[in-house]
Design an enzyme around this catalytic site. Sequence first.
Site, PDB file in Angstrom:
ATOM      1  N   ARG A   1      38.279  45.526  39.321  1.00  0.00           N
ATOM      2  CA  ARG A   1      39.066  44.614  38.498  1.00  0.00           C
ATOM      3  C   ARG A   1      38.412  43.234  38.422  1.00  0.00           C
ATOM      4  O   ARG A   1      38.732  42.447  37.562  1.00  0.00           O
ATOM      5  CB  ARG A   1      40.471  44.450  39.097  1.00  0.00           C
ATOM      6  CG  ARG A   1      41.417  45.512  38.675  1.00  0.00           C
ATOM      7  CD  ARG A   1      42.817  44.914  38.521  1.00  0.00           C
ATOM      8  NE  ARG A   1      43.769  45.978  38.334  1.00  0.00           N
ATOM      9  CZ  ARG A   1      44.289  46.665  39.326  1.00  0.00           C
ATOM     10  NH1 ARG A   1      43.957  46.412  40.548  1.00  0.00           N
ATOM     11  NH2 ARG A   1      45.141  47.637  39.078  1.00  0.00           N
TER      12      ARG A   1
ATOM     13  N   VAL B   1      47.303  38.133  30.814  1.00  0.00           N
ATOM     14  CA  VAL B   1      47.389  39.513  31.316  1.00  0.00           C
ATOM     15  C   VAL B   1      45.979  40.098  31.488  1.00  0.00           C
ATOM     16  O   VAL B   1      45.740  40.928  32.356  1.00  0.00           O
ATOM     17  CB  VAL B   1      48.226  40.387  30.346  1.00  0.00           C
ATOM     18  CG1 VAL B   1      48.308  41.831  30.823  1.00  0.00           C
ATOM     19  CG2 VAL B   1      49.632  39.819  30.206  1.00  0.00           C
TER      20      VAL B   1
ATOM     21  N   SER C   1      54.008  44.834  42.694  1.00  0.00           N
ATOM     22  CA  SER C   1      55.225  44.690  43.487  1.00  0.00           C
ATOM     23  C   SER C   1      56.300  45.660  43.008  1.00  0.00           C
ATOM     24  O   SER C   1      57.040  46.225  43.821  1.00  0.00           O
ATOM     25  CB  SER C   1      55.754  43.249  43.393  1.00  0.00           C
ATOM     26  OG  SER C   1      54.789  42.362  43.886  1.00  0.00           O
TER      27      SER C   1
ATOM     28  N   ASN D   1      42.293  41.041  32.498  1.00  0.00           N
ATOM     29  CA  ASN D   1      41.683  41.095  33.828  1.00  0.00           C
ATOM     30  C   ASN D   1      40.279  40.536  33.835  1.00  0.00           C
ATOM     31  O   ASN D   1      39.600  40.596  32.802  1.00  0.00           O
ATOM     32  CB  ASN D   1      41.645  42.558  34.299  1.00  0.00           C
ATOM     33  CG  ASN D   1      42.946  42.964  34.961  1.00  0.00           C
ATOM     34  OD1 ASN D   1      43.493  42.217  35.762  1.00  0.00           O
ATOM     35  ND2 ASN D   1      43.430  44.147  34.614  1.00  0.00           N
ATOM     36  N   PRO D   2      39.823  40.028  34.978  1.00  0.00           N
ATOM     37  CA  PRO D   2      40.540  39.877  36.245  1.00  0.00           C
ATOM     38  C   PRO D   2      41.579  38.755  36.132  1.00  0.00           C
ATOM     39  O   PRO D   2      41.217  37.589  35.973  1.00  0.00           O
ATOM     40  CB  PRO D   2      39.442  39.529  37.255  1.00  0.00           C
ATOM     41  CG  PRO D   2      38.299  39.016  36.445  1.00  0.00           C
ATOM     42  CD  PRO D   2      38.409  39.578  35.070  1.00  0.00           C
TER      43      PRO D   2
ATOM     44  N   ASP E   1      43.696  36.981  37.909  1.00  0.00           N
ATOM     45  CA  ASP E   1      43.781  35.751  38.709  1.00  0.00           C
ATOM     46  C   ASP E   1      42.640  34.793  38.357  1.00  0.00           C
ATOM     47  O   ASP E   1      42.841  33.587  38.245  1.00  0.00           O
ATOM     48  CB  ASP E   1      43.741  36.095  40.204  1.00  0.00           C
ATOM     49  CG  ASP E   1      44.829  37.090  40.570  1.00  0.00           C
ATOM     50  OD1 ASP E   1      46.001  36.733  40.484  1.00  0.00           O
ATOM     51  OD2 ASP E   1      44.488  38.249  40.909  1.00  0.00           O
TER      52      ASP E   1
ATOM     53  N   HIS F   1      45.446  40.491  42.175  1.00  0.00           N
ATOM     54  CA  HIS F   1      45.882  41.727  41.501  1.00  0.00           C
ATOM     55  C   HIS F   1      44.655  42.635  41.582  1.00  0.00           C
ATOM     56  O   HIS F   1      43.833  42.682  40.679  1.00  0.00           O
ATOM     57  CB  HIS F   1      46.273  41.425  40.053  1.00  0.00           C
ATOM     58  CG  HIS F   1      46.472  42.664  39.225  1.00  0.00           C
ATOM     59  ND1 HIS F   1      47.399  43.618  39.527  1.00  0.00           N
ATOM     60  CD2 HIS F   1      45.848  43.092  38.100  1.00  0.00           C
ATOM     61  CE1 HIS F   1      47.345  44.588  38.632  1.00  0.00           C
ATOM     62  NE2 HIS F   1      46.405  44.303  37.758  1.00  0.00           N
TER      63      HIS F   1
HETATM   64  N1  LIG Z   1      47.235  42.332  34.541  1.00  0.00           N
HETATM   65  C1  LIG Z   1      47.475  43.631  34.504  1.00  0.00           C
HETATM   66  O1  LIG Z   1      48.236  44.143  35.322  1.00  0.00           O
HETATM   67  C2  LIG Z   1      46.791  44.475  33.437  1.00  0.00           C
HETATM   68  C3  LIG Z   1      47.179  45.798  33.226  1.00  0.00           C
HETATM   69  C4  LIG Z   1      46.531  46.526  32.215  1.00  0.00           C
HETATM   70  C5  LIG Z   1      45.506  45.939  31.481  1.00  0.00           C
HETATM   71  N2  LIG Z   1      45.141  44.659  31.759  1.00  0.00           N
HETATM   72  C6  LIG Z   1      44.058  43.987  31.051  1.00  0.00           C
HETATM   73  O2  LIG Z   1      44.463  43.708  29.713  1.00  0.00           O
HETATM   74  C7  LIG Z   1      43.292  43.619  28.890  1.00  0.00           C
HETATM   75  C8  LIG Z   1      43.448  44.488  27.649  1.00  0.00           C
HETATM   76  O3  LIG Z   1      43.448  45.863  28.000  1.00  0.00           O
HETATM   77  P1  LIG Z   1      43.598  46.985  26.872  1.00  0.00           P
HETATM   78  O4  LIG Z   1      43.671  48.277  27.577  1.00  0.00           O
HETATM   79  O5  LIG Z   1      44.657  46.578  25.920  1.00  0.00           O
HETATM   80  O6  LIG Z   1      42.180  46.850  26.153  1.00  0.00           O
HETATM   81  P2  LIG Z   1      41.836  47.265  24.634  1.00  0.00           P
HETATM   82  O7  LIG Z   1      40.360  47.444  24.614  1.00  0.00           O
HETATM   83  O8  LIG Z   1      42.716  48.369  24.185  1.00  0.00           O
HETATM   84  O9  LIG Z   1      42.248  45.991  23.800  1.00  0.00           O
HETATM   85  C9  LIG Z   1      41.543  44.802  23.961  1.00  0.00           C
HETATM   86  C10 LIG Z   1      41.768  43.920  22.755  1.00  0.00           C
HETATM   87  O10 LIG Z   1      40.895  42.800  22.892  1.00  0.00           O
HETATM   88  C11 LIG Z   1      40.204  42.603  21.657  1.00  0.00           C
HETATM   89  N3  LIG Z   1      38.835  42.142  21.935  1.00  0.00           N
HETATM   90  C12 LIG Z   1      37.939  42.720  22.766  1.00  0.00           C
HETATM   91  N4  LIG Z   1      36.769  42.039  22.723  1.00  0.00           N
HETATM   92  C13 LIG Z   1      36.935  41.035  21.833  1.00  0.00           C
HETATM   93  C14 LIG Z   1      36.102  39.994  21.355  1.00  0.00           C
HETATM   94  N5  LIG Z   1      34.847  39.854  21.781  1.00  0.00           N
HETATM   95  N6  LIG Z   1      36.622  39.116  20.454  1.00  0.00           N
HETATM   96  C15 LIG Z   1      37.906  39.230  20.030  1.00  0.00           C
HETATM   97  N7  LIG Z   1      38.732  40.202  20.441  1.00  0.00           N
HETATM   98  C16 LIG Z   1      38.262  41.094  21.330  1.00  0.00           C
HETATM   99  C17 LIG Z   1      40.179  43.951  20.964  1.00  0.00           C
HETATM  100  O11 LIG Z   1      40.144  43.756  19.570  1.00  0.00           O
HETATM  101  C18 LIG Z   1      41.472  44.591  21.421  1.00  0.00           C
HETATM  102  O12 LIG Z   1      42.527  44.282  20.529  1.00  0.00           O
HETATM  103  C19 LIG Z   1      42.121  44.044  29.780  1.00  0.00           C
HETATM  104  O13 LIG Z   1      41.459  42.904  30.299  1.00  0.00           O
HETATM  105  C20 LIG Z   1      42.796  44.828  30.881  1.00  0.00           C
HETATM  106  O14 LIG Z   1      42.036  44.890  32.066  1.00  0.00           O
HETATM  107  C21 LIG Z   1      45.778  43.913  32.689  1.00  0.00           C
END
Ligand SMILES: NC(=O)c1ccc[n+]([C@@H]2O[C@H](COP(=O)([O-])OP(=O)(O)OC[C@H]3O[C@@H](n4cnc5c(N)ncnc54)[C@H](O)[C@@H]3O)[C@@H](O)[C@H]2O)c1
Length: 304
Positions: free
Chosen positions: A76, A105, A136, A107-108, A110, A162
Site C-alpha cells: 500500500r 481515499v 476498524s 492510497n497510500p 496516510d 492504513h
Molecule cells: N483508503 C482505502 O481504504 C482505499 C480502499 C480502496 C481503494 N483505495 C484507493 O483508491 C484509489 C482508487 O482506486 P480504484 O480501484 O478506484 O482505481 P481505478 O483505477 O478504478 O480508478 C482510478 C481513477 O483515477 C483516475 N486516474 C488515474 N490516473 C490518472 C491520471 N494520471 N490523471 C487523472 N486521472 C487519473 C482514473 O481515470 C480513474 O477514474 C487507489 O489509490 C486505491 O488504492 C483506497
Amino acid sequence: VGAAIGNDLAVLGACRRIVLYNRGLARAEGVAYDIADATALLGDVEVIGTDDWGDLIDADVVVVTVGHSIRPGESRLEIGGNDDLIRHVVARLDEVAPAAVVLIVSNPVDVLTRLALDCSRRPWQRVFGAGTVLDSARLRRSLATLLGVDPQNTHLHVLGEHGDSSLIAWSVATIGPVALTSFPLPEGETLTELKERCLFRTRRRGGAEIIARKGYTDDGIAAAVVRIVQAVLRDERRIFPVSTRALGDYGVGEDAVFGLPCVIGSQGLVRRLPLALDAEETALLQRSAAILNAAYEPLAAYSE
Ligand SMILES: NC(=O)c1ccc[n+]([C@@H]2O[C@H](COP(=O)([O-])OP(=O)(O)OC[C@H]3O[C@@H](n4cnc5c(N)ncnc54)[C@H](O)[C@@H]3O)[C@@H](O)[C@H]2O)c1
C-alpha cells in the site's frame, strides 16, 4: 471506488447533489447516468458527470479517489505517481471549492493525506484521510461475532498506517460501557485466544485477500466513506479513526499523519481523541509513524 461511493450516496439519499469528476468525460457521464437511472425510485438526488472542475463550486464535501490502485502483491506504500495527482487535485480544489471538507481515499492514504495537508491552503481540520476506518470496521465485526454482541457496541480502533504497520488499541477497547478485559468471554476462551482469532478473521478478510480474488476493493471502502460524508453533512460528531497529524501525541513527533480516532462534524475534523495506550501499543504506533515518515521523505524533498 469513486463510482461505488457515488452509487452509495444516491442509494442512501445521503445528499442532494452528487458530482462525479473524471479526466474522461465519457467515463464520468456513463457512471453518472447509470446511478441517476434509479434515482426516481430512491429519492430526489441530482447526479452529474463532468470533466470540468468548475462543477465542484460550492461542494460541501469532496472525496478524492484519483489514482493508481494497488495490484495483487503490491504494498500500500507504493506511491506510483499518485503524489503528482494529489498536488494537482488539491490545487484545483483550493480554487473551486475552498470551503469544502476534503476526504482523501487514494492510497497510500496516510502519505497522500499528509501531502494534501502540506499543499492545501484550507484549514487542517478540513483535510483528512479515510485512515483506518475500514480496518476498524472489519475488526469490530469480527470481535462482535466472537462475543455475540452488536458491532455498534464494540468500541475498538485500528490505529496508525492504513497498511502493514497498523496496530489494534486493545488496551482501551470497551464493549458498551465494559472494558474488554473484564467482559465475559465465550466458555473456555482466554482473551489472548480471542484476540488471535479476531486478528486471523480480520486478516483473512483484509484488503489483500479481496484484491487477490476480486482484483480490487470498492464496496467496503465506499460504504465507510459514505458514513464519514454523512457525519460531515449532518454534523453528527461521530468518531472515526481518520488520517490526521498526531501533533506530538504518543511521542511520534509533529509531522506524522495516520489513523487516529477523531470527532467528525460539519467543520470536518472537530477534535482528536487522546488514547491512554499501553507501552507496547505506543511503541508500535511510533514504529508505524516512522515507516510513514520515511515513505513521505521523497515527497517532502520534491516539494522543497
Ligand atoms: N483508503 C482505502 O481504504 C482505499 C480502499 C480502496 C481503494 N483505495 C484507493 O483508491 C484509489 C482508487 O482506486 P480504484 O480501484 O478506484 O482505481 P481505478 O483505477 O478504478 O480508478 C482510478 C481513477 O483515477 C483516475 N486516474 C488515474 N490516473 C490518472 C491520471 N494520471 N490523471 C487523472 N486521472 C487519473 C482514473 O481515470 C480513474 O477514474 C487507489 O489509490 C486505491 O488504492 C483506497
